[in-house]
Design a protein around this motif. Structure first.
Motif, PDB file in Angstrom:
ATOM      1  N   ARG A  19       4.023  -5.626  -5.494  1.00  0.00           N
ATOM      2  CA  ARG A  19       3.079  -5.485  -4.376  1.00  0.00           C
ATOM      3  C   ARG A  19       2.290  -4.192  -4.577  1.00  0.00           C
ATOM      4  O   ARG A  19       2.743  -3.282  -5.273  1.00  0.00           O
ATOM      5  CB  ARG A  19       3.807  -5.480  -3.028  1.00  0.00           C
ATOM      6  N   GLU A  23       0.417  -2.005   0.352  1.00  0.00           N
ATOM      7  CA  GLU A  23       1.321  -3.003   0.952  1.00  0.00           C
ATOM      8  C   GLU A  23       2.735  -2.447   1.058  1.00  0.00           C
ATOM      9  O   GLU A  23       3.440  -2.665   2.049  1.00  0.00           O
ATOM     10  CB  GLU A  23       1.324  -4.273   0.101  1.00  0.00           C
ATOM     11  N   GLU A  24       3.147  -1.724   0.046  1.00  0.00           N
ATOM     12  CA  GLU A  24       4.471  -1.114   0.018  1.00  0.00           C
ATOM     13  C   GLU A  24       4.621  -0.102   1.154  1.00  0.00           C
ATOM     14  O   GLU A  24       5.612  -0.106   1.891  1.00  0.00           O
ATOM     15  CB  GLU A  24       4.638  -0.427  -1.347  1.00  0.00           C
TER      16      GLU A  24
END
Length: 470
Positions: A19, A23-24
């Motif tokens: 990802r 997003e992380e």
């Protein structure tokens, strides 16, 4: 602890999913938010102002600019975002790969070739810890090669074509692929580097010396700036301003007690069990009020600001002066007094930038003296009832003189007050204690307050002060 994958095949079998860095961060932030965790430990006074704006910017996947004056925790806030990264992420472990390539989605030519031409069981994987996935740079003096990259002459000598990725030496931003990069004091950045940053924010690729290297960078970019320079025309190119997703406005503590909490947090390491220091609360208030007055002073350049480090440095100096006295005179605990503030010049001068128009050629020492006197007056007026002040100041009209000093034993203060009427007991209501050192601090506070409110005069000589009616 679960054994981390060492090859691409093991990584695929482990179920690890790729990802983007944003997003992380979003996922880990939402997990902390839903669990009710403290989002930004050590950040005081921003709970209802700055923190909500950062939270929304994270969820909106924005790159961010932290706009505020010096000493408003901009760098600390940027660094704190590291805690929302995963503990570690996998990358292709090969010496020819210039970045921490995602094993599933490599962006470098060497990374793509390694994955395409090697059996997954032989593709080596290493793990990048979160602490190493953050880098920051101070803008002044930063060159294009430092943060974007440059053509490497040694590679050209080796026969590599100038128009290929292999000829490049990458700077900090490409090397922070899948991490966080922060640029401090953005307006001081050279225009050529700003153009490079604009291209990365817009296209997420790198162009060096006219060679477009399509490099699908995955990175969160943060900036910090001072409002006075950021808003000045021409300092930051408009195209770069337009591409920064969110502007986070920081501020100084909204009230004095918050400032005191910040100073106590930052100076927690001054505690010493062998030589303890007890600080009356009015002394903490005076130290913070000095900073408050500096931020209001017409003699100080307010565009530059007065950092929280000003309070921290002054608090440490006051503690050090009290501890020195206690050790020399064999007193315990050490208790700071007003006379200890006479040493603030060492920690204050250089941290205040004078307004050359407003200071009317006043020296920095004179400005500091005026600020300290006003801070004492403000705190004194809050503490002491006016009627009681008149009674105490009336004592001096009878010819009473009291000498104080930063190296005077606390017991001497009790001796000096033996000739003074009982009304002086009002002074000790400020910080109820029988300890001679605490009472000495109260005496100095009242005397300094009477002087600051023009009730008595003060003469200074070699570190000692004598108070009397003129």
């Amino acid at each position: 602890m679960t054994q981390l994958a060492q090859t691409l095949q093991e990584l695929r079998e482990s179920g690890w999913k790729s990802r983007s860095v944003k997003e992380e961060i979003q996922a880990n932030f939402l997990k902390a938010l839903s669990a009710g965790e403290e989002l930004f430990p050590g950040i005081i006074g921003y709970e209802s102002t700055v923190v909500p704006e950062i939270s929304i910017a994270i969820l909106a996947a924005h790159d961010m600019l932290f706009l505020g004056e010096k000493g408003q925790a901009k760098s600390r806030l940027m660094r704190s975002l590291v805690r929302f990264l995963d503990p570690h992420i996998p990358y292709l472990d090969h010496p020819d790969i210039p970045v921490h390539d995602d094993p599933y989605h490599p962006i470098s030519a060497a990374g793509k070739r390694y994955v395409a031409e090697t059996d997954p069981a032989d593709v080596k994987i290493a793990w990048w810890p979160r602490e190493e996935r953050y880098a920051e740079r101070l803008a002044p003096g930063t060159k294009f090669a430092d943060v974007i990259g440059e053509i490497d002459p040694s590679k050209l000598i080796g026969g590599v074509s100038m128009s290929t990725e292999a000829a490049l030496h990458f700077g900090l931003i490409p090397r922070m692929h899948r991490g966080i990069f922060a640029m401090n004091e953005l307006p001081e950045l050279d225009e050529l580097v700003q153009v490079g940053l604009f291209n990365i924010l817009e296209e997420r690729d790198v162009q060096i010396r006219g060679y477009p290297i399509k490099f699908d960078l995955d990175i969160l970019i943060l900036f910090s700036a001072n409002p006075a320079t950021y808003n000045r025309s021409g300092k930051v190119i408009p195209q770069l301003k337009d591409r920064i997703g969110a502007l986070i406005q920081t501020h100084y503590p909204r009230d004095r007690d918050l400032g005191i909490q910040i100073t106590q947090q930052e100076a927690a390491d001054v505690e010493d069990d062998q030589f303890p220091v007890v600080v009356p609360y009015f002394m903490r208030e005076i130290i913070e009020q000095i900073t408050v007055q500096a931020r209001k002073s017409k003699y100080i350049d307010q565009d530059s600001g007065v950092s929280a480090r000003f309070s921290n440095a002054n608090y440490r100096t006051m503690i050090a002066s009290a501890r020195r006295r206690a050790v020399l005179l064999n007193e315990s605990p050490a208790v700071p007094r007003i006379s200890d503030l006479g040493h603030l010049y060492a920690s204050s001068l250089g941290k205040l930038e004078l307004d050359l128009m407003g200071s009317h050629q006043m020296r920095e020492t004179q400005v500091l003296e005026a600020i300290i006197a006003e801070a004492i007056r403000v705190i004194f007026d809050e503490y002491v009832d006016k009627h009681g002040l008149d009674e105490i100041s009336h004592i001096f009209s009878r010819g009473v003189k009291i000498e104080v000093g930063d190296l005077l034993p606390s017991s001497d203060y009790a001796d000096r007050l033996q000739r003074v009427p009982p009304v002086w007991e009002k002074a000790f209501e400020l910080n109820a204690a029988e300890d001679p050192a605490v009472r000495a601090s109260c005496v100095e506070f009242v005397l300094a307050g009477l002087h600051a409110t023009d009730r008595i005069s003060r003469a200074q000589h070699h570190g000692r002060m004598t108070y009397e009616i003129e």
